[in-house]
Design a protein around this motif. Structure first.
Motif, PDB file in Angstrom:
ATOM      1  N   GLN A 170      -5.052  -3.621  13.963  1.00  0.00           N
ATOM      2  CA  GLN A 170      -3.705  -3.461  13.413  1.00  0.00           C
ATOM      3  C   GLN A 170      -2.667  -3.362  14.516  1.00  0.00           C
ATOM      4  OE1 GLN A 170      -3.192   0.594  11.422  1.00  0.00           O
ATOM      5  NE2 GLN A 170      -5.422   0.541  11.657  1.00  0.00           N
ATOM      6  N   VAL A 171      -3.044  -2.780  15.649  1.00  0.00           N
ATOM      7  CA  VAL A 171      -2.120  -2.699  16.786  1.00  0.00           C
ATOM      8  C   VAL A 171      -1.968  -4.068  17.437  1.00  0.00           C
ATOM      9  CG1 VAL A 171      -1.625  -1.572  18.982  1.00  0.00           C
ATOM     10  CG2 VAL A 171      -2.792  -0.302  17.161  1.00  0.00           C
ATOM     11  N   ALA A 216     -12.169   5.655   7.131  1.00  0.00           N
ATOM     12  CA  ALA A 216     -12.275   4.206   7.315  1.00  0.00           C
ATOM     13  C   ALA A 216     -11.190   3.449   6.563  1.00  0.00           C
ATOM     14  CB  ALA A 216     -13.655   3.727   6.855  1.00  0.00           C
ATOM     15  N   ILE A 217     -10.649   4.054   5.526  1.00  0.00           N
ATOM     16  CA  ILE A 217      -9.587   3.389   4.768  1.00  0.00           C
ATOM     17  C   ILE A 217      -8.385   3.131   5.672  1.00  0.00           C
ATOM     18  CG2 ILE A 217      -7.905   3.755   2.906  1.00  0.00           C
ATOM     19  CD1 ILE A 217     -10.170   5.114   1.332  1.00  0.00           C
ATOM     20  N   MET A 249      -7.967  -0.815   6.402  1.00  0.00           N
ATOM     21  CA  MET A 249      -7.070  -1.527   5.482  1.00  0.00           C
ATOM     22  C   MET A 249      -5.827  -2.128   6.132  1.00  0.00           C
ATOM     23  SD  MET A 249      -7.139   0.548   1.849  1.00  0.00           S
ATOM     24  CE  MET A 249      -6.156  -0.669   0.972  1.00  0.00           C
ATOM     25  N   PRO A 250      -5.138  -1.406   7.026  1.00  0.00           N
ATOM     26  CA  PRO A 250      -3.896  -1.973   7.560  1.00  0.00           C
ATOM     27  C   PRO A 250      -4.075  -3.311   8.258  1.00  0.00           C
ATOM     28  CG  PRO A 250      -3.958   0.379   7.960  1.00  0.00           C
ATOM     29  CD  PRO A 250      -5.325  -0.007   7.462  1.00  0.00           C
ATOM     30  N   GLY A 251      -5.212  -3.528   8.912  1.00  0.00           N
ATOM     31  CA  GLY A 251      -5.441  -4.817   9.549  1.00  0.00           C
ATOM     32  C   GLY A 251      -5.449  -5.951   8.537  1.00  0.00           C
ATOM     33  N   PHE A 252      -6.131  -5.730   7.416  1.00  0.00           N
ATOM     34  CA  PHE A 252      -6.139  -6.741   6.352  1.00  0.00           C
ATOM     35  C   PHE A 252      -4.731  -6.974   5.819  1.00  0.00           C
ATOM     36  CE2 PHE A 252     -10.651  -5.550   6.155  1.00  0.00           C
ATOM     37  CZ  PHE A 252     -11.246  -6.790   6.004  1.00  0.00           C
ATOM     38  N   VAL A 261       1.382   4.072   3.331  1.00  0.00           N
ATOM     39  CA  VAL A 261       2.583   3.668   4.075  1.00  0.00           C
ATOM     40  C   VAL A 261       2.325   2.360   4.787  1.00  0.00           C
ATOM     41  CG1 VAL A 261       4.202   4.299   5.900  1.00  0.00           C
ATOM     42  CG2 VAL A 261       3.240   6.080   4.421  1.00  0.00           C
ATOM     43  N   ARG A 262       1.194   2.280   5.471  1.00  0.00           N
ATOM     44  CA  ARG A 262       0.930   1.162   6.357  1.00  0.00           C
ATOM     45  C   ARG A 262       0.637  -0.126   5.603  1.00  0.00           C
ATOM     46  NH1 ARG A 262       1.138   2.457  11.209  1.00  0.00           N
ATOM     47  NH2 ARG A 262      -0.164   0.806  12.073  1.00  0.00           N
ATOM     48  N   ILE A 263       0.113  -0.032   4.387  1.00  0.00           N
ATOM     49  CA  ILE A 263      -0.135  -1.270   3.638  1.00  0.00           C
ATOM     50  C   ILE A 263       1.041  -1.643   2.735  1.00  0.00           C
ATOM     51  CG2 ILE A 263      -2.633  -0.971   3.754  1.00  0.00           C
ATOM     52  CD1 ILE A 263      -2.550  -0.240   0.756  1.00  0.00           C
TER      53      ILE A 263
END
Length: 376
Positions: A116-117, A155-156, A160-163, A235-237
């Motif tokens: 995600q970074v 793990a969520i 998840m944010p990468g996806f 927030v991130r998704i």
């Protein structure tokens, strides 16, 4: 008529009093605190390539460091200091923008949290090499049938944010579909009945904490930071997925359910305990869970998903307590619980205690402060 006037005046004056009580910290002061905390971290970790030694050497692209860079990217979004960009770029370049064990063997979410970074860095300055391994890893996960690998709720947030970010970047629905399938499995099917207890609005950390497991006071065990990871994920998704995405409202509903539950168990001093429903089980101030709850609630207020009058006092009480009670004069952060999975881990958690890793606590704090800064 006179009584009505007096009543109206009382309401008006009460409203003014409430506004004063909800006064948002000065942006300059908030930014000053964030810079101080981050400067302390960077000064004590001048070489971003160096691994962490905790019982053994661990490479600097594991999840703890990825969370730090999530926070640094949030700080960079409000204060684009070249030092932050260069520090992140050098870190990614050292690792060839790859993850622990490489994209071929990485199915563990802790190991691909860094994607995600990397995607954030690609969005700042597109370069195919920055994205190559992240995309290959996510595609491998997407193109294989497993959906049951997020067996712990941390793990969520790691996965998840990468996806979500890759879905936004490519415009391809398949990334959103896969992350929903994996989230839905953890939420509804892992363990006996899934990890999300809708009745309490909180998450069990993993199947080991399903009932009949109980805290010493007889309540279910809801670990603060574990719930914080999930809460931050929304927030991130939601920042990434389209307004018409199939499951957007499902995520919002879960965010609102958690918000109500978290509001109910805030400590009087503004923090949250490590055990959300048992304040006697290693009760006391804890920074990481509190930071992640502030991050989510402040964002919810700003995006109008949460009622400002209801949640702003909660957020400000927590943030002011964090700044006053946890931030040392030199920028060191106290009350950070070390790595683990339950209240007893990483104890004692005190103003002067040092967690096993010094990076992820800073990342959580930077995420929270970046959202406080954006409040108006």
């Amino acid at each position: 008529m006179k009584k009505l006037f007096i009543a109206a005046l009382a309401l008006f004056l009460g409203g003014i009093g409430m506004l004063k009580a909800q006064e948002i910290p000065d942006q300059k002061e908030t930014l000053k605190t964030l810079i101080k905390v981050n400067d302390f971290y960077m000064k004590n970790n001048p070489d971003c390539r160096q691994p962490s030694y905790v019982n053994k050497m661990r490479p600097s692209n594991i999840w703890t460091r990825a969370v730090y860079y999530e926070g640094l990217m949030a700080l960079y979004s409000i204060y684009p200091d070249d030092r932050y960009y260069n520090y992140t770029y050098q870190w990614g370049e050292f690792h060839d923008w790859n993850m622990v064990r490489g994209e071929t063997w990485t199915r563990h979410a802790d190991n691909y949290a860094c994607t995600q970074v990397y995607i954030d860095m690609y969005n700042l300055c597109p370069d195919p090499k920055v994205l190559r391994h992240a995309k290959a890893n996510l595609n491998m996960l997407l193109n294989t049938p497993q959906i049951n690998e997020w067996t712990w709720i941390d793990a969520i947030q790691m996965g998840m944010p990468g996806f979500a970010k890759m879905g936004k970047l490519t415009g391809e629905q398949k990334y959103f579909d896969k992350m929903w399938q994996m989230y839905e499995y953890t939420r509804n099917r892992l363990g006996d009945n899934g990890m999300f207890n809708l009745k309490d609005g909180l998450w069990w950390r993993d199947a080991d904490f399903d009932p009949p497991y109980k805290e010493p006071n007889g309540e279910d065990c809801y670990w603060s930071r574990g719930n914080g990871w999930v809460y931050a994920t929304y927030v991130r998704i939601l920042n990434e997925i389209p307004a018409d995405e199939t499951h957007r409202q499902d995520y919002i509903n879960d965010f609102l359910t958690m918000s109500k539950a978290l509001k109910a168990c805030q400590r009087e001093d503004g923090f949250w305990n490590v055990s959300l429903h048992d304040p006697t089980h290693f009760g006391g101030k804890e920074l990481t869970g509190t930071s992640l709850f502030v991050y989510g609630m402040a964002w919810g207020i700003r995006t109008r998903l949460l009622d400002r009058n209801e949640y702003l006092p909660i957020v400000l009480k927590a943030w002011n307590a964090m700044v006053k009670d946890a931030v040392h004069p030199n920028g060191y952060l106290g009350y950070v619980q070390g790595t683990g999975k339950e209240p007893k881990d990483g104890q004692p958690v005190t103003y002067d205690s040092k967690p096993d890793f010094d990076d992820f606590g800073t990342g959580c704090f930077l995420l929270a402060g970046s959202e406080i800064y954006k409040l108006q």
